[in-house]
Design an enzyme around this catalytic site. Structure first.
Site, PDB file in Angstrom:
ATOM      1  CG  ASP A  13      10.939 -20.980  -7.047  1.00  0.00           C
ATOM      2  OD1 ASP A  13      11.446 -19.865  -7.235  1.00  0.00           O
ATOM      3  OD2 ASP A  13      11.519 -21.917  -6.459  1.00  0.00           O
ATOM      4  NE  ARG A  92       9.534 -33.727  -5.492  1.00  0.00           N
ATOM      5  CZ  ARG A  92       8.991 -32.631  -4.977  1.00  0.00           C
ATOM      6  NH1 ARG A  92       7.745 -32.304  -5.274  1.00  0.00           N
ATOM      7  NH2 ARG A  92       9.682 -31.867  -4.174  1.00  0.00           N
ATOM      8  CG  ASP A 121      12.485 -32.795  -6.426  1.00  0.00           C
ATOM      9  OD1 ASP A 121      12.537 -34.031  -6.245  1.00  0.00           O
ATOM     10  OD2 ASP A 121      12.557 -31.970  -5.508  1.00  0.00           O
ATOM     11  CB  SER A 173      15.776 -25.044  -0.340  1.00  0.00           C
ATOM     12  OG  SER A 173      15.001 -26.030  -0.973  1.00  0.00           O
TER      13      SER A 173
HETATM   14  N1  ARG Z   1      18.028 -34.170  -2.009  1.00  0.00           N
HETATM   15  C1  ARG Z   1      16.713 -34.671  -1.869  1.00  0.00           C
HETATM   16  C2  ARG Z   1      16.272 -35.393  -3.090  1.00  0.00           C
HETATM   17  O1  ARG Z   1      16.799 -35.168  -4.140  1.00  0.00           O
HETATM   18  C3  ARG Z   1      15.718 -33.592  -1.497  1.00  0.00           C
HETATM   19  C4  ARG Z   1      15.459 -32.562  -2.533  1.00  0.00           C
HETATM   20  C5  ARG Z   1      14.581 -31.416  -2.106  1.00  0.00           C
HETATM   21  N2  ARG Z   1      15.165 -30.705  -1.020  1.00  0.00           N
HETATM   22  C6  ARG Z   1      14.809 -29.490  -0.596  1.00  0.00           C
HETATM   23  N3  ARG Z   1      15.416 -29.039   0.447  1.00  0.00           N
HETATM   24  N4  ARG Z   1      13.920 -28.777  -1.207  1.00  0.00           N
HETATM   25  O2  ARG Z   1      15.379 -36.197  -3.031  1.00  0.00           O
END
Ligand code: ARG
Length: 389
Positions: A13, A92, A121, A173
């Protein structure tokens, strides 16, 4: 030229993001943060260079992450929907803070990230950025571009001769840092599937853990973990040791259908051995050192804190206000908890506190009882008086 700072991982990405932004006339500066994933600064720099990037900042932020983001969340007891220790979410605002710092240093007016328009995110990075500097403009190429699938992204990368390590079919992911791994997608999207073994990365399944018991003790000073098995250790090194130990003992897998900020329910599995061990011990010590009402209020704050972190509202007044409350409560959270680990389970083996509110002379049914049972009669009468007809 418009200058933009891109949060860059070197994955598919963000590799596409670089080119896409350049095609739209941006001068792209990259930033990669090491929060404890498999991370090779050298490889990232080479990749960025062959994507036409002339400047990349690579920073090891693990200590800052541990001490200034994970620790407050641990002391708060912040766990989202009982199963998620917020590992991705806590990283983040830290990434956003560094993006903003670099933008200021580089005199860039824009920030970019590779998050999708469905996830949390994007919300966290953009909210944190805006709270730190609301003049910075944010571009999220993945939300806008015409590349609708992984295949189209690969074709785009090939067309532009960008660097790409084709890994075998990407099944899930994944997001990994020192506080945990988050895994979603693939077979996990069907709720009738048990998580396939290949969707877990480092915690052993309980049924494969050797039949043995292991004890581990954590010492806290005002709610801050300071020693592991009696040896002084930095918080970061403690997290790393506990991850190894916990993973080996089958601790810290969870499977959650969670409520995303944008309203979607999604299923994600997590592995966070150190986080669960630390939360367990911290919570156990609080039950021994905090009075009843403080515990009750702190539980409510914990759930508010988790929701705040989940949404990315880190740089806010309410967060600081909650920290202030938590700080006061932690003044008495000093002591040591020993846990017993066995086949994926944690139990408490020994509790010690500097100022425990547990008093054996009141609790005992044996010799040395100091509790005056005759006081109870009047106490109960007065307590029930307002309710009696
Ligand atoms: N659901 C989690 C959050 O919102 C993780 C998000 C990222 N997950 C991932 N498999 N890339 O904090």
């Amino acid at each position: 030229m418009k200058k933009i700072v891109l949060a860059y991982s070197g994955g598919l990405d963000t590799t596409c993001c670089v080119k896409w932004l350049q095609e739209r006339g941006y001068e792209v500066v990259c930033f990669s943060a090491d929060l404890g994933s498999e991370f090779s600064p050298k490889e990232l720099k080479t990749k960025a260079k062959s994507s036409g990037i002339t400047k990349i900042y690579v920073k090891d932020l693990q200590s800052e992450f541990a001490d200034s983001y994970i620790l407050p969340a641990l002391r708060a007891g912040a766990v989202y929907q009982n199963k998620y220790v917020l590992s991705t979410a806590l990283g983040r605002p830290l990434i956003a803070k560094h993006l903003v710092d670099i933008a200021h240093k580089e005199k860039a007016g824009y920030i970019a990230h590779g998050c999708t328009g469905k996830g949390n995110d994007q919300v966290r990075i953009e909210t944190a950025t805006t709270l730190l500097d609301n003049k910075l403009r944010i571009i999220a190429p993945v939300r806008e571009w015409e590349l609708k699938s992984r295949e189209e992204e690969i074709a785009y990368v090939r067309k532009h001769k960008l660097p790409l390590k084709i890994t075998k079919e990407k099944i899930y992911s994944i997001d990994k840092n020192i506080w945990g791994i988050s895994v979603e997608g693939g077979k996990l999207e069907d709720l009738d599937n048990e998580p396939p073994e290949n969707s877990f990365y480092f915690v052993k399944p309980a049924e494969k853990v050797r039949d043995r018991v292991c004890y581990v003790s954590i010492k806290f000073d005002n709610g801050v973990p300071v020693a592991l098995n009696g040896k002084k250790a930095s918080f970061l090194s403690m997290i790393k040791s506990l991850n190894k130990l916990g993973a080996d003992m089958g601790i810290g897998r969870t499977d959650l259908v969670e409520d995303r900020v944008v309203g979607i329910k999604s299923r994600e599995i997590y592995e966070a051995p150190a986080a669960w061990l630390l939360h367990y011990a911290h919570n156990e010590l609080e039950s021994l050192t905090l009075d009843r009402q403080t515990q009750m209020l702190k539980k409510e704050i914990a759930s508010q804190y988790a929701w705040l972190v989940y949404q990315g509202l880190w740089f806010t007044q309410i967060k600081r206000a909650m920290d202030a409350f938590i700080d006061v409560t932690q003044e008495s959270v000093t002591g040591e908890i020993t846990m017993k680990l066995y086949k994926g389970q944690i139990s408490v083996a020994k509790r010690e506190a500097k100022n425990p509110l547990y008093k054996k002379e009141f609790a005992t049914y044996g010799a040395g009882d100091k509790f005056k049972q005759e006081y109870s009669e009047g106490f109960i009468r007065l307590m029930s008086m307002p309710y009696s007809k």
